[in-house]
Write an enzyme that holds these catalytic residues in place. Structure first.
Site, PDB file in Angstrom:
ATOM      1  N   PHE A  21      -4.424   1.247  13.834  1.00  0.00           N
ATOM      2  CA  PHE A  21      -3.219   2.048  13.634  1.00  0.00           C
ATOM      3  C   PHE A  21      -2.101   1.124  13.152  1.00  0.00           C
ATOM      4  CE2 PHE A  21       0.247   5.006  14.928  1.00  0.00           C
ATOM      5  CZ  PHE A  21      -0.218   6.115  14.231  1.00  0.00           C
ATOM      6  N   THR A  57      -8.960  -0.390  10.040  1.00  0.00           N
ATOM      7  CA  THR A  57      -8.812  -1.700  10.687  1.00  0.00           C
ATOM      8  C   THR A  57      -8.604  -2.773   9.614  1.00  0.00           C
ATOM      9  OG1 THR A  57     -11.188  -2.126  10.641  1.00  0.00           O
ATOM     10  CG2 THR A  57     -10.315  -1.014  12.603  1.00  0.00           C
ATOM     11  N   LYS A  61     -11.834  -1.952   1.937  1.00  0.00           N
ATOM     12  CA  LYS A  61     -12.665  -2.289   0.769  1.00  0.00           C
ATOM     13  C   LYS A  61     -13.994  -2.910   1.184  1.00  0.00           C
ATOM     14  CE  LYS A  61      -9.062  -4.667  -0.854  1.00  0.00           C
ATOM     15  NZ  LYS A  61      -7.724  -4.143  -0.674  1.00  0.00           N
ATOM     16  N   GLU A  79     -11.268   6.987  -1.150  1.00  0.00           N
ATOM     17  CA  GLU A  79     -10.432   6.964  -2.360  1.00  0.00           C
ATOM     18  C   GLU A  79      -9.434   5.803  -2.348  1.00  0.00           C
ATOM     19  OE1 GLU A  79     -10.285   9.336  -5.238  1.00  0.00           O
ATOM     20  OE2 GLU A  79      -9.365   7.432  -5.776  1.00  0.00           O
ATOM     21  N   GLY A 133       6.068  -6.788   0.643  1.00  0.00           N
ATOM     22  CA  GLY A 133       4.942  -6.197   1.386  1.00  0.00           C
ATOM     23  C   GLY A 133       3.746  -5.826   0.533  1.00  0.00           C
ATOM     24  N   GLU A 138      -1.541  -9.330   0.390  1.00  0.00           N
ATOM     25  CA  GLU A 138      -2.431  -9.280   1.551  1.00  0.00           C
ATOM     26  C   GLU A 138      -1.948 -10.315   2.566  1.00  0.00           C
ATOM     27  OE1 GLU A 138      -5.753  -7.512   1.560  1.00  0.00           O
ATOM     28  OE2 GLU A 138      -4.755  -6.470  -0.068  1.00  0.00           O
ATOM     29  N   ASP A 140      -9.439  -9.904  -4.495  1.00  0.00           N
ATOM     30  CA  ASP A 140      -9.155  -8.484  -4.200  1.00  0.00           C
ATOM     31  C   ASP A 140      -9.626  -7.610  -5.381  1.00  0.00           C
ATOM     32  OD1 ASP A 140      -7.638  -6.285  -2.789  1.00  0.00           O
ATOM     33  OD2 ASP A 140      -6.424  -6.401  -4.601  1.00  0.00           O
ATOM     34  N   LYS A 173     -12.678  -4.527  -5.924  1.00  0.00           N
ATOM     35  CA  LYS A 173     -12.405  -3.221  -6.530  1.00  0.00           C
ATOM     36  C   LYS A 173     -13.327  -2.987  -7.741  1.00  0.00           C
ATOM     37  CE  LYS A 173      -7.734  -3.280  -4.687  1.00  0.00           C
ATOM     38  NZ  LYS A 173      -6.366  -3.750  -4.862  1.00  0.00           N
TER      39      LYS A 173
HETATM   40  N1  HSE Z   1      -2.603  -6.703  -1.883  1.00  0.00           N
HETATM   41  C1  HSE Z   1      -3.087  -5.617  -2.664  1.00  0.00           C
HETATM   42  C2  HSE Z   1      -2.255  -5.549  -3.945  1.00  0.00           C
HETATM   43  C3  HSE Z   1      -2.971  -4.333  -1.868  1.00  0.00           C
HETATM   44  O1  HSE Z   1      -1.323  -6.342  -4.100  1.00  0.00           O
HETATM   45  O2  HSE Z   1      -2.569  -4.755  -4.830  1.00  0.00           O
HETATM   46  C4  HSE Z   1      -3.883  -3.224  -2.292  1.00  0.00           C
HETATM   47  O3  HSE Z   1      -5.258  -3.573  -2.268  1.00  0.00           O
END
Ligand code: HSE
Length: 329
Positions: A10, A80, A109, A133, A190, A193, A204, A208
């Site tokens: 959460f 989580t 992911k 999604e 923000g 990651e 990352d 994807k």
């Molecule tokens: N840290 C990732 C970004 C968040 O900057 O796109 C979404 O996966």
């Protein structure tokens, strides 16, 4: 019809969905379970849910696997922390949910990039729904849109900007910021990651790319099949050189089918300003699907954000309900 959901995790994304349900939802509103207003008051005042007041039927102290198995929820919202190397504990959370006949919606992911085939097979065997999604481009429908609205096409290439942090940094570096300054701004905003290495070294995006290849294009590739280079070597001189040539650096993820072969890669590219992906600046993401019938189609939108990612869970839940209704009516 009531739909009971259980949150496993959460943090920001889970709170994003709860916030949407709380604000938005006459018809989304849950009729039983925790009082979401009280949940937020508890989180904001104590930083955790342990202090949620004792109330009839409330069970505390179960670990996540016990909660998944014992809850009377229909659907587990798995949000989580993602360990992208192992996909755990989220993979085990999904398995436990499916084995106990529960649906899963997740933005993690790890399980989708590392264990999609096994998990989706298990979900199918158990007759439950598996929605994810938000794993690519948060609430921008990068997964469902090509499979529904573009159905009937063969998609021969998917190419896009799938990381907001690195795109934001490249935009700021073009404007004169240093690499470290741009990274600090992305962290302050923000987008990045917890460990920004995943963002700036392309890891990352690599996850994807695997999800898009396997889910949207029906391929069977693994993380190791995707070559990967990040943006950490790019300098102010590189930005200037691209600009002088009417080009722009972008961190691009690509999956391309050609003569029976598949090429999947992540890396920085100097692209001409005429490329639709060149106009995508800041933390926005975008993807171009090359379709054999409809031609190239580009979708742009948020790739991160608590509300946007919370929305991706909501749209999975709505989609599940619509599909179920269509079967039963
Ligand atoms: N840290 C990732 C970004 C968040 O900057 O796109 C979404 O996966």
């Amino acid at each position: 019809m009531a739909h009971r959901i259980a949150f496993i995790g959460f943090g920001g994304v889970g709170q994003g969905l709860a916030d949407i349900i709380l604000d938005q939802g006459k018809e989304l509103k849950e009729k039983e379970g925790l009082d979401l207003q009280k949940v937020f008051e508890t989180i904001h005042s104590t930083g955790a849910l342990n202090e949620y007041p004792e109330s009839p039927g409330l069970i505390k102290g179960l670990d996540s696997l016990q909660t998944i198995k014992q809850t009377n929820a229909d659907t587990i919202v798995e949000v989580t922390f993602t360990d992208v190397r192992t996909g755990q504990p989220a993979i085990d959370h999904c398995k436990a949910a499916f084995q106990s006949g529960k649906n899963v919606v997740t933005t993690n992911k790890g399980p989708i990039a590392l264990a999609y085939r096994g998990l989706s097979k298990l979900a199918e065997e158990k007759g439950v729904f598996f929605g994810f999604e938000g794993t690519v481009m948060s609430g921008t429908p990068a997964l469902r849109m090509p499979l529904t609205a573009l159905a009937g096409n063969e998609i021969t290439e998917i190419r896009g900007i799938f990381n907001g942090t690195s795109n934001y940094m490249l935009t700021r570096m073009e404007e004169g910021s240093s690499f470290d300054g741009a990274l600090k701004e992305a962290q302050d905003n923000g987008f990045a990651e917890a460990d920004p290495t995943n963002d700036i070294e392309g890891y990352d995006v690599r996850y994807k790319v695997v999800i898009l290849a396997n889910y949207v294009m029906g391929l069977q590739i693994m993380v190791e099949d995707v070559s990967c280079k990040g943006i950490s070597h790019l300098t102010a001189q590189d930005m200037d050189a691209a600009k002088l040539n009417g080009e722009r650096w972008k961190l691009i993820g690509t999956i391309k089918k050609e003569n029976g072969n598949v090429k999947a890669c992540v890396g920085p590219e100097r692209i001409p300003l005429t490329d639709p992906l060149a106009s995508i600046t800041g933390a926005i993401n975008a993807v171009t699907y090359t379709c054999n019938l409809a031609g190239p189609i580009t979708l742009a939108g948020a790739g991160a954000g608590l509300k946007e990612t919370g929305f991706s869970l909501l749209i999975d839940l709505i989609h599940f309900h619509r599909a179920k209704k269509a079967v039963t009516t």
